[in-house]
Design an enzyme around this catalytic site. Structure first.
Site, PDB file in Angstrom:
ATOM      1  N   ARG A  31      60.887 -18.997  48.017  1.00  0.00           N
ATOM      2  CA  ARG A  31      60.614 -19.890  49.158  1.00  0.00           C
ATOM      3  C   ARG A  31      59.540 -19.332  50.084  1.00  0.00           C
ATOM      4  O   ARG A  31      58.889 -20.088  50.807  1.00  0.00           O
ATOM      5  CB  ARG A  31      61.923 -20.224  49.893  1.00  0.00           C
TER       6      ARG A  31
ATOM      7  N   GLU B  33      72.348  -9.866  49.847  1.00  0.00           N
ATOM      8  CA  GLU B  33      73.619 -10.325  50.431  1.00  0.00           C
ATOM      9  C   GLU B  33      74.617 -10.586  49.293  1.00  0.00           C
ATOM     10  O   GLU B  33      75.800 -10.369  49.432  1.00  0.00           O
ATOM     11  CB  GLU B  33      73.375 -11.602  51.250  1.00  0.00           C
TER      12      GLU B  33
HETATM   13  P1  AMP Z   1      68.266 -10.228  52.335  1.00  0.00           P
HETATM   14  O1  AMP Z   1      67.549  -9.291  51.416  1.00  0.00           O
HETATM   15  O2  AMP Z   1      69.736  -9.973  52.390  1.00  0.00           O
HETATM   16  O3  AMP Z   1      67.629 -10.274  53.723  1.00  0.00           O
HETATM   17  O4  AMP Z   1      68.147 -11.680  51.693  1.00  0.00           O
HETATM   18  C1  AMP Z   1      67.033 -12.440  51.895  1.00  0.00           C
HETATM   19  C2  AMP Z   1      66.633 -13.240  50.682  1.00  0.00           C
HETATM   20  O5  AMP Z   1      67.744 -13.876  50.063  1.00  0.00           O
HETATM   21  C3  AMP Z   1      65.689 -14.334  51.089  1.00  0.00           C
HETATM   22  O6  AMP Z   1      64.668 -14.444  50.112  1.00  0.00           O
HETATM   23  C4  AMP Z   1      66.544 -15.573  51.177  1.00  0.00           C
HETATM   24  O7  AMP Z   1      65.850 -16.677  50.681  1.00  0.00           O
HETATM   25  C5  AMP Z   1      67.782 -15.263  50.332  1.00  0.00           C
HETATM   26  N1  AMP Z   1      69.048 -15.515  51.058  1.00  0.00           N
HETATM   27  C6  AMP Z   1      69.958 -14.583  51.428  1.00  0.00           C
HETATM   28  N2  AMP Z   1      71.006 -15.134  52.044  1.00  0.00           N
HETATM   29  C7  AMP Z   1      70.755 -16.463  52.091  1.00  0.00           C
HETATM   30  C8  AMP Z   1      71.457 -17.580  52.640  1.00  0.00           C
HETATM   31  N3  AMP Z   1      72.644 -17.443  53.254  1.00  0.00           N
HETATM   32  N4  AMP Z   1      70.886 -18.805  52.527  1.00  0.00           N
HETATM   33  C9  AMP Z   1      69.690 -18.964  51.899  1.00  0.00           C
HETATM   34  N5  AMP Z   1      68.981 -17.944  51.380  1.00  0.00           N
HETATM   35  C10 AMP Z   1      69.499 -16.701  51.455  1.00  0.00           C
END
Ligand code: AMP
Length: 174
Positions: free
Chosen positions: A62, A99
């Site tokens: 995205r 996550e």
């Molecule tokens: P992080 O590395 O934990 O900051 O996760 C960020 C990446 O995972 C981004 O590329 C987001 O698009 C995706 N992502 C993580 N959690 C979500 C969520 N709750 N909703 C949508 N996308 C998420």
């Protein structure tokens, strides 16, 4: 209503995707509405006013959508940061904890010219692992991270703390 409120209300929550307990912030509802799409891009465009940027680096997938439009409007280069095995030339790689699960990201070793200033773009900041890995990749290439901008930040996951050595901006906080 303010742009920021309209965009916030345009984001769709999908509970238990891609696994139980995660509320997925779905931005496709911002993309398929022409007015919301323009408003969303206006938030990114406002956030880069006055910045000196040579490249936008977008995080798959995205971050590609918002990042490439922004690069096109700014007249700077766009560099994709991709999931493993997708980039055809020589790459650098960084692993990170998500996550949900673990993953890694890659970049072309020759993506930037010397001393480039790079703005990293993604749709959402959760734990910050992906963006931190992306920033390390940019630095491995010899370029400088001038900022990391997100549309959405999930404050309770404290991702900004992980990214505290970089200028971080997010427009819509949950
Ligand atoms: P992080 O590395 O934990 O900051 O996760 C960020 C990446 O995972 C981004 O590329 C987001 O698009 C995706 N992502 C993580 N959690 C979500 C969520 N709750 N909703 C949508 N996308 C998420």
């Amino acid at each position: 209503m303010e742009i920021i409120e309209l965009v916030r209300e345009g984001i769709r929550d999908i509970p238990d995707f891609p696994q139980k307990g995660i509320i997925f912030k779905d931005i496709t509802t911002l993309l398929n509405d022409p007015e919301l799409f323009i408003m969303t891009m206006s938030l990114f465009e406002k956030s880069v006013k006055g910045m000196d940027i040579d490249y936008i680096a977008g995080i798959e997938s995205r971050g590609f959508i918002f990042g490439s439009i922004l690069a096109y409007h700014l007249g700077c280069g766009f560099v994709p940061i991709r999931k493993p095995g997708k980039l055809p030339a020589k790459t650098f790689s960084e692993s990170y904890a998500l996550e949900y699960g673990t993953d890694s990201v890659e970049i072309h070793q020759d993506a930037f010219k010397e001393d480039a200033r790079v703005l990293i773009i993604d749709d959402l900041l959760a734990t910050g692992g992906t963006a931190l890995a992306a920033a390390k990749l940019v630095e491995k290439c010899g370029a400088r991270v001038t900022g990391i901008h997100f549309l959405i930040e999930l404050l309770f996951l404290k991702g900004a703390e992980k990214l505290k050595s970089y200028p971080v901006e997010s427009f819509i906080k949950f």
